[in-house]
Design an enzyme around this catalytic site. Structure first.
Site, mmCIF file in Angstrom:
data_model
loop_
_atom_site.group_PDB
_atom_site.id
_atom_site.type_symbol
_atom_site.label_atom_id
_atom_site.label_comp_id
_atom_site.label_asym_id
_atom_site.label_seq_id
_atom_site.Cartn_x
_atom_site.Cartn_y
_atom_site.Cartn_z
ATOM 1 N N ALA A 1 1.073 -1.333 -0.106
ATOM 2 C CA ALA A 1 0.020 0.491 0.435
ATOM 3 C C ALA A 1 0.638 1.203 -0.051
ATOM 4 O O ALA A 1 0.607 2.310 -0.180
ATOM 5 C CB ALA A 1 -1.206 -0.236 1.222
ATOM 6 N N VAL B 1 4.947 -10.637 2.023
ATOM 7 C CA VAL B 1 4.350 -11.651 1.940
ATOM 8 C C VAL B 1 4.719 -13.067 1.650
ATOM 9 O O VAL B 1 4.734 -13.760 1.896
ATOM 10 C CB VAL B 1 3.651 -11.003 0.634
ATOM 11 C CG1 VAL B 1 2.423 -10.493 1.157
ATOM 12 C CG2 VAL B 1 3.975 -10.394 -0.194
ATOM 13 N N ASN C 1 -1.860 -6.724 -3.537
ATOM 14 C CA ASN C 1 -1.368 -6.411 -4.796
ATOM 15 C C ASN C 1 -0.453 -5.941 -4.771
ATOM 16 O O ASN C 1 0.549 -6.320 -5.885
ATOM 17 C CB ASN C 1 -1.954 -4.254 -4.181
ATOM 18 C CG ASN C 1 -1.319 -3.536 -4.559
ATOM 19 O OD1 ASN C 1 -1.518 -3.091 -5.904
ATOM 20 N ND2 ASN C 1 -0.072 -2.786 -4.126
ATOM 21 N N SER D 1 -2.531 -9.070 -14.171
ATOM 22 C CA SER D 1 -1.975 -8.426 -14.702
ATOM 23 C C SER D 1 -2.474 -8.681 -15.876
ATOM 24 O O SER D 1 -2.730 -9.563 -16.833
ATOM 25 C CB SER D 1 -0.229 -8.470 -14.707
ATOM 26 O OG SER D 1 0.687 -7.798 -15.888
ATOM 27 N N TYR E 1 7.518 -13.323 -14.481
ATOM 28 C CA TYR E 1 5.874 -12.346 -14.176
ATOM 29 C C TYR E 1 5.260 -12.885 -14.181
ATOM 30 O O TYR E 1 4.320 -13.130 -13.632
ATOM 31 C CB TYR E 1 6.731 -11.112 -14.314
ATOM 32 C CG TYR E 1 5.485 -10.602 -13.978
ATOM 33 C CD1 TYR E 1 5.510 -9.315 -12.740
ATOM 34 C CD2 TYR E 1 4.452 -9.032 -15.183
ATOM 35 C CE1 TYR E 1 4.723 -8.520 -12.450
ATOM 36 C CE2 TYR E 1 3.356 -8.395 -14.576
ATOM 37 C CZ TYR E 1 3.217 -7.869 -13.273
ATOM 38 O OH TYR E 1 2.747 -6.607 -13.277
ATOM 39 N N LYS F 1 1.626 -14.363 -12.423
ATOM 40 C CA LYS F 1 0.619 -13.995 -13.310
ATOM 41 C C LYS F 1 -0.829 -14.477 -13.641
ATOM 42 O O LYS F 1 -1.695 -14.511 -13.266
ATOM 43 C CB LYS F 1 0.655 -12.142 -13.798
ATOM 44 C CG LYS F 1 1.091 -11.016 -13.280
ATOM 45 C CD LYS F 1 0.795 -10.293 -11.801
ATOM 46 C CE LYS F 1 1.321 -9.135 -11.270
ATOM 47 N NZ LYS F 1 1.067 -9.619 -9.690
HETATM 48 P P1 NDP Z 1 5.340 -0.720 -7.137
HETATM 49 O O1 NDP Z 1 6.693 -1.650 -7.447
HETATM 50 O O2 NDP Z 1 5.347 0.788 -6.972
HETATM 51 O O3 NDP Z 1 4.789 -0.916 -5.550
HETATM 52 C C1 NDP Z 1 4.845 -2.845 -4.975
HETATM 53 C C2 NDP Z 1 4.700 -2.236 -3.937
HETATM 54 O O4 NDP Z 1 4.318 -4.073 -3.496
HETATM 55 C C3 NDP Z 1 5.412 -2.241 -3.243
HETATM 56 O O5 NDP Z 1 4.661 -0.599 -2.729
HETATM 57 C C4 NDP Z 1 6.012 -3.243 -2.013
HETATM 58 O O6 NDP Z 1 6.633 -2.252 -1.213
HETATM 59 C C5 NDP Z 1 5.419 -4.445 -2.378
HETATM 60 N N1 NDP Z 1 5.297 -5.488 -2.141
HETATM 61 C C6 NDP Z 1 7.082 -5.948 -2.807
HETATM 62 N N2 NDP Z 1 7.117 -7.173 -1.916
HETATM 63 C C7 NDP Z 1 6.660 -7.249 -1.026
HETATM 64 C C8 NDP Z 1 6.846 -8.338 -0.398
HETATM 65 N N3 NDP Z 1 7.857 -9.349 0.007
HETATM 66 N N4 NDP Z 1 6.219 -7.881 0.995
HETATM 67 C C9 NDP Z 1 4.764 -7.086 0.993
HETATM 68 N N5 NDP Z 1 5.190 -6.381 -0.102
HETATM 69 C C10 NDP Z 1 6.060 -5.953 -1.121
HETATM 70 O O7 NDP Z 1 4.260 -1.136 -8.321
HETATM 71 P P2 NDP Z 1 3.078 -1.360 -8.918
HETATM 72 O O8 NDP Z 1 2.387 -0.472 -7.950
HETATM 73 O O9 NDP Z 1 2.530 -1.358 -10.027
HETATM 74 O O10 NDP Z 1 2.385 -2.882 -8.456
HETATM 75 C C11 NDP Z 1 1.475 -3.273 -7.674
HETATM 76 C C12 NDP Z 1 0.438 -4.062 -8.286
HETATM 77 O O11 NDP Z 1 0.271 -4.171 -9.425
HETATM 78 C C13 NDP Z 1 1.361 -5.478 -8.693
HETATM 79 O O12 NDP Z 1 1.293 -7.058 -7.953
HETATM 80 C C14 NDP Z 1 2.096 -5.230 -9.999
HETATM 81 O O13 NDP Z 1 2.644 -6.661 -10.521
HETATM 82 C C15 NDP Z 1 0.379 -4.809 -10.122
HETATM 83 N N6 NDP Z 1 0.400 -4.653 -11.813
HETATM 84 C C16 NDP Z 1 1.732 -3.288 -11.928
HETATM 85 C C17 NDP Z 1 1.101 -2.713 -13.047
HETATM 86 C C18 NDP Z 1 1.411 -1.898 -13.676
HETATM 87 O O14 NDP Z 1 1.665 -0.659 -15.007
HETATM 88 N N7 NDP Z 1 2.422 -0.689 -12.750
HETATM 89 C C19 NDP Z 1 0.532 -3.357 -14.343
HETATM 90 C C20 NDP Z 1 -0.175 -4.470 -13.935
HETATM 91 C C21 NDP Z 1 -0.456 -4.551 -12.331
HETATM 92 P P3 NDP Z 1 7.719 -2.608 0.052
HETATM 93 O O15 NDP Z 1 8.974 -3.056 -0.909
HETATM 94 O O16 NDP Z 1 7.022 -1.574 0.795
HETATM 95 O O17 NDP Z 1 7.172 -4.278 0.968
#
Ligand code: NDP
Length: 258
Positions: A19, A69, A95, A149, A162, A166
Site C-alpha cells: 500500500a 508476503v 496487491n 496483470s 512475472y 500472474k
Molecule cells: P510498485 O513497485 O510501486 O508497488 C509494489 C508494492 O509491492 C510495493 O509497495 C512493495 O512495498 C510491495 N511489495 C513488494 N514485495 C513485497 C513483499 N515481499 N511483501 C510485502 N509487500 C511487498 O508497483 P505497482 O504499484 O505497479 O505494482 C502493484 C501491483 O500491480 C503488482 O502486483 C503489479 O504486478 C501489479 N501491476 C502493475 C501494473 C503497472 O502497470 N504498474 C500492471 C499490471 C499489474 P515494499 O517494498 O515496501 O514491501
C-alpha cells in the site's frame, strides 16, 4: 439502491498489501474515499506512512503494519496485529508484487523463487490465513481482490517469470472463487495493462515503450485514477454477484489488431 450506497464501504475494513506506492496507494485512497477503514501493509513502513498521510480528510481508522508476503511468520504475525486493532477485516487486497526481467533461458533459480513467492505464493498464503481468522470469528463472508496483470493473459518477451506468476494468480482467483463461495467469500481480480509506477517507469521511459504504446488501441498508458471504478466495483456490493471474474483494465491492449 442509490449509486452512492451501491459503492459505499462505510463500516468495512480493508487490508491492502503493497500500500506504500503505485497501484496499492491508489487502491488505498479509493477504498478510503468510499468509507473503509484501512490496514496498510508492506515491508517499508516509511512508504506506508506516506500513504497514510494522504488519507486525512475523513474520520476512518488507518493503521500501518509490517508485512513481507514471502514469509509465512510475517503473514501470521501481521494478521494477529491487525486483528488486535480491527474487529473484522472484510476486504483483502493482494496487491504486493514485483518483477525480475530476463528471458527464461537466462533467469536464475533465485529470480524464479523471488517472483513466484511474492506474486503467487504470498497471495495464496495471506488469503488462507485471512480466511482462517475470519472463520475462527464466525465471519462467513468477505471479499478478496487480487491485482493480476494482462501478462497473465498473454506472453511478454523478457518478463516471463512475472507473466507466469500472474497467469497463475489469475487462475488462483478462479480456483479460490470456486472453493470459497461456500463461505460467501467473493474472489475477483483486476488485470491492469500499463500504469506508470515504480515497477515500470524505467521501461516506460525507454525507447522500447513507444512501439508498445502504439499497440494499445487507446494509444496511451493508463492514468492510475482510472483504476478507481474497477476497484470499487469488485470491492463493494456493486459487485455482489461477481466472483471468479478477471476485470481487464488496459486501454484495449489485449484486443489489439492482429
Ligand atoms: P510498485 O513497485 O510501486 O508497488 C509494489 C508494492 O509491492 C510495493 O509497495 C512493495 O512495498 C510491495 N511489495 C513488494 N514485495 C513485497 C513483499 N515481499 N511483501 C510485502 N509487500 C511487498 O508497483 P505497482 O504499484 O505497479 O505494482 C502493484 C501491483 O500491480 C503488482 O502486483 C503489479 O504486478 C501489479 N501491476 C502493475 C501494473 C503497472 O502497470 N504498474 C500492471 C499490471 C499489474 P515494499 O517494498 O515496501 O514491501
Amino acid at each position: 439502491m442509490t449509486t452512492n450506497k451501491l459503492f459505499n464501504l462505510e463500516g468495512k475494513t480493508a487490508l491492502v498489501t503493497g500500500a506504500g506506492s503505485g497501484i496499492g496507494q491508489e487502491i488505498s485512497k479509493t477504498l478510503y474515499n468510499a468509507g473503509a477503514n484501512l490496514a496498510l501493509a508492506a515491508r517499508r513502513k516509511e512508504k506506508l506512512e506516506e500513504t497514510k498521510s494522504m488519507l486525512n480528510n475523513k474520520s476512518q481508522n488507518v493503521e500501518i503494519f509490517s508485512l513481507d508476503v514471502t514469509e509465512e511468520n510475517s503473514i501470521s504475525d501481521c494478521l494477529v496485529e491487525i486483528n488486535k486493532t480491527f474487529a473484522s477485516v472484510d476486504i483483502l487486497v493482494n496487491n504486493a508484487g514485483m518483477t525480475i526481467v530476463g528471458t527464461l533461458d537466462k533467469n536464475e533459480e533465485d529470480d524464479w523463487n523471488n517472483v513466484i513467492n511474492t506474486n503467487l505464493r504470498g497471495p495464496w498464503a495471506l488469503s488462507k490465513f485471512w480466511l482462517k481468522s475470519r472463520l475462527e470469528k464466525d465471519q462467513k463472508d468477505g471479499v478478496i481482490l487480487n491485482v493480476s496483470s494482462i501478462t497473465g493473459e498473454a506472453a511478454q518477451k523478457g518478463n516471463g517469470i512475472y507473466a507466469i506468476s500472474k497467469a497463475a494468480l489469475t487462475h488462483m482467483t478462479r480456483q479460490m472463487a470456486l472453493e470459497w463461495a461456500k463461505y460467501n467469500v467473493r474472489v475477483n481480480a483486476i488485470a491492469p495493462g500499463y500504469f506508470r509506477t515504480d515497477l515500470n517507469s524505467e521501461f516506460l521511459d525507454s525507447e522500447m515503450s513507444d512501439p508498445m504504446i502504439k499497440r494499445v488501441p487507446l494509444r496511451r498508458p493508463g492514468n492510475i485514477t482510472e483504476l478507481e471504478g474497477p476497484i470499487l466495483l469488485l470491492a463493494s456490493d456493486a459487485g455482489s454477484y461477481m466472483t471468479g471474474s478477471i476485470l481487464v483494465v488496459d486501454g484495449g491492449h489485449l484486443v489489439r489488431d492482429l
